[in-house]
Design a protein around this motif. Structure first.
Motif, mmCIF file in Angstrom:
data_model
loop_
_atom_site.group_PDB
_atom_site.id
_atom_site.type_symbol
_atom_site.label_atom_id
_atom_site.label_comp_id
_atom_site.label_asym_id
_atom_site.label_seq_id
_atom_site.Cartn_x
_atom_site.Cartn_y
_atom_site.Cartn_z
ATOM 1 N N ILE A 67 0.839 -1.203 0.000
ATOM 2 C CA ILE A 67 0.000 0.000 0.000
ATOM 3 C C ILE A 67 0.873 1.253 0.000
ATOM 4 N N ILE A 68 1.906 1.249 0.833
ATOM 5 C CA ILE A 68 2.836 2.389 0.879
ATOM 6 C C ILE A 68 3.531 2.551 -0.473
ATOM 7 N N ALA A 69 3.906 1.427 -1.086
ATOM 8 C CA ALA A 69 4.585 1.478 -2.387
ATOM 9 C C ALA A 69 3.676 2.082 -3.456
ATOM 10 N N ILE A 70 2.414 1.693 -3.455
ATOM 11 C CA ILE A 70 1.453 2.234 -4.427
ATOM 12 C C ILE A 70 1.308 3.743 -4.246
ATOM 13 N N LEU A 71 1.156 4.173 -3.009
ATOM 14 C CA LEU A 71 0.995 5.604 -2.720
ATOM 15 C C LEU A 71 2.246 6.387 -3.119
ATOM 16 N N ALA A 72 3.417 5.801 -2.853
ATOM 17 C CA ALA A 72 4.675 6.471 -3.204
ATOM 18 C C ALA A 72 4.817 6.595 -4.715
ATOM 19 N N PHE A 73 4.408 5.557 -5.432
ATOM 20 C CA PHE A 73 4.533 5.554 -6.893
ATOM 21 C C PHE A 73 3.639 6.621 -7.524
ATOM 22 N N ILE A 74 2.382 6.649 -7.122
ATOM 23 C CA ILE A 74 1.456 7.608 -7.748
ATOM 24 C C ILE A 74 1.648 9.028 -7.212
ATOM 25 N N ALA A 75 2.457 9.173 -6.160
ATOM 26 C CA ALA A 75 2.781 10.512 -5.667
ATOM 27 C C ALA A 75 3.811 11.190 -6.569
ATOM 28 N N HIS A 76 4.529 10.383 -7.354
ATOM 29 C CA HIS A 76 5.516 10.931 -8.285
ATOM 30 C C HIS A 76 4.798 11.437 -9.538
ATOM 31 N N ILE A 133 5.525 11.376 -12.684
ATOM 32 C CA ILE A 133 5.491 10.379 -13.759
ATOM 33 C C ILE A 133 4.597 9.213 -13.358
ATOM 34 N N GLY A 134 4.691 8.821 -12.109
ATOM 35 C CA GLY A 134 3.875 7.718 -11.618
ATOM 36 C C GLY A 134 2.386 7.974 -11.779
ATOM 37 N N ARG A 135 1.990 9.223 -11.627
ATOM 38 C CA ARG A 135 0.564 9.550 -11.764
ATOM 39 C C ARG A 135 0.069 9.334 -13.188
ATOM 40 N N THR A 136 0.972 9.458 -14.161
ATOM 41 C CA THR A 136 0.555 9.266 -15.556
ATOM 42 C C THR A 136 0.470 7.788 -15.933
ATOM 43 N N VAL A 137 1.131 6.944 -15.151
ATOM 44 C CA VAL A 137 1.074 5.488 -15.394
ATOM 45 C C VAL A 137 0.668 4.786 -14.099
ATOM 46 N N TRP A 138 -0.331 5.361 -13.443
ATOM 47 C CA TRP A 138 -0.783 4.845 -12.151
ATOM 48 C C TRP A 138 -1.150 3.367 -12.211
ATOM 49 N N ALA A 190 13.520 8.272 -12.113
ATOM 50 C CA ALA A 190 12.503 9.027 -12.858
ATOM 51 C C ALA A 190 12.401 8.561 -14.309
ATOM 52 N N LEU A 191 12.261 7.257 -14.497
ATOM 53 C CA LEU A 191 12.123 6.721 -15.850
ATOM 54 C C LEU A 191 10.864 7.276 -16.500
ATOM 55 N N PRO A 192 10.910 7.564 -17.795
ATOM 56 C CA PRO A 192 9.727 8.109 -18.481
ATOM 57 C C PRO A 192 8.577 7.113 -18.505
ATOM 58 N N ALA A 193 7.386 7.628 -18.695
ATOM 59 C CA ALA A 193 6.179 6.798 -18.683
ATOM 60 C C ALA A 193 6.254 5.676 -19.711
ATOM 61 N N SER A 194 6.862 5.954 -20.856
ATOM 62 C CA SER A 194 6.942 4.945 -21.919
ATOM 63 C C SER A 194 7.698 3.697 -21.464
ATOM 64 N N ILE A 195 8.700 3.894 -20.612
ATOM 65 C CA ILE A 195 9.471 2.755 -20.099
ATOM 66 C C ILE A 195 8.605 1.898 -19.184
ATOM 67 N N ILE A 200 5.409 1.630 -19.184
ATOM 68 C CA ILE A 200 4.391 0.949 -19.991
ATOM 69 C C ILE A 200 5.000 -0.266 -20.695
ATOM 70 N N SER A 201 6.204 -0.079 -21.232
ATOM 71 C CA SER A 201 6.857 -1.182 -21.943
ATOM 72 C C SER A 201 7.235 -2.325 -21.004
ATOM 73 N N LEU A 202 7.363 -2.015 -19.722
ATOM 74 C CA LEU A 202 7.753 -3.032 -18.742
ATOM 75 C C LEU A 202 6.600 -3.943 -18.334
ATOM 76 N N ILE A 203 5.382 -3.550 -18.609
ATOM 77 C CA ILE A 203 4.221 -4.316 -18.137
ATOM 78 C C ILE A 203 4.267 -5.786 -18.568
ATOM 79 N N PRO A 204 4.431 -6.094 -19.860
ATOM 80 C CA PRO A 204 4.495 -7.519 -20.235
ATOM 81 C C PRO A 204 5.730 -8.221 -19.675
#
Length: 239
Positions: free
Chosen positions: A110-119, A121-126, A170-175, A177-181
């Protein structure tokens, strides 16, 4: 001092030695390289989380940290980037998750999720952080299914690493997204590896104890024993 002596028992020290040898070998086998860093995932990532199950959470965490630190020294103690330091942390949380069921298993992702979307870039790939709901879901099934327990452990490590990674690199959102699979395949393989490693080590320790070769009172989980070891365990439990 008494608390320290409680954990520095013969069985714990022996386990650390054995685990160090096996872990060092596993640490030499690369599986994948992390985006944005020269640091790599090793076969060790599929083996290390089981440590705390046999000797307790804290000794397991110490054993895994010690193994990683020794490997770090053997390879020249070179810090290539912040990823080298970050890599020490995620596996420790995986050990805790796999070893014992507790509220801690829910709080960390839960803390990790909150930390990620607090960034920013993280908010754009929540939606990437939805991976980290897996340890939360697995929490409710971990006692029934070994694979759920393994998935929870490996995705807890992923959650800790991912939350730190986005703030440090601070990896870009495209990275992301590409990491998902990649994450889907990689973590599925790690979860299977953790499950297989646990069953093998659990049965090996049970066999060694049965033959009085290594009778040090390790925590053996009877329901994951195979063949004659399983039947013998059932007989002792239900005479």
């Amino acid at each position: 001092m008494q608390n320290v002596q409680k954990y520095l028992t013969k069985k714990n020290l022996l386990f650390v030695v054995i685990f160090t040898v096996l872990g060092f070998i596993a640490l030499q086998i690369p599986v994948a390289q992390l985006e944005g860093s020269k640091t790599k995932f090793m076969l060790y990532d599929a083996f290390a989380p089981i440590a705390g199950t046999f000797i307790g959470s804290l000794p397991g965490v110490l054993a895994v940290f010690f193994m990683q630190f020794i490997n770090f020294l053997v390879h020249g103690a070179v810090i290539e980037d912040a990823g080298t330091i970050i890599r020490f942390l995620p596996m420790l949380f995986a050990v805790l998750y796999f070893a014992k069921k507790g509220k801690f298993n829910l709080v960390i992702p839960i803390i990790a999720i909150l930390a990620f979307i607090a960034h920013p870039i993280g908010r754009t790939v929540w939606y990437f952080s939805l991976f980290w709901t897996i340890p939360i879901i697995a929490y409710f099934f971990r006692d029934r299914f070994l694979l759920a327990r393994s998935l929870g452990a490996t995705f807890t490590a992923h959650a800790v690493g991912g939350a730190l990674w986005i703030w440090v690199f601070a990896l870009p959102a495209s990275i992301w997204i590409s990491l998902i699979p990649v994450v889907v395949l990689e973590r599925a393989l790690f979860a299977i590896g953790i499950s297989v490693s646990f069953v093998l080590v659990n049965n090996l320790l049970a066999f060694l104890q049965k033959k009085h070769i290594l009778n040090l009172g390790f925590n053996i989980e009877g329901k994951y024993l195979l063949g004659a070891l399983y039947h013998e365990s059932n007989t002792q439990t239900n005479p």
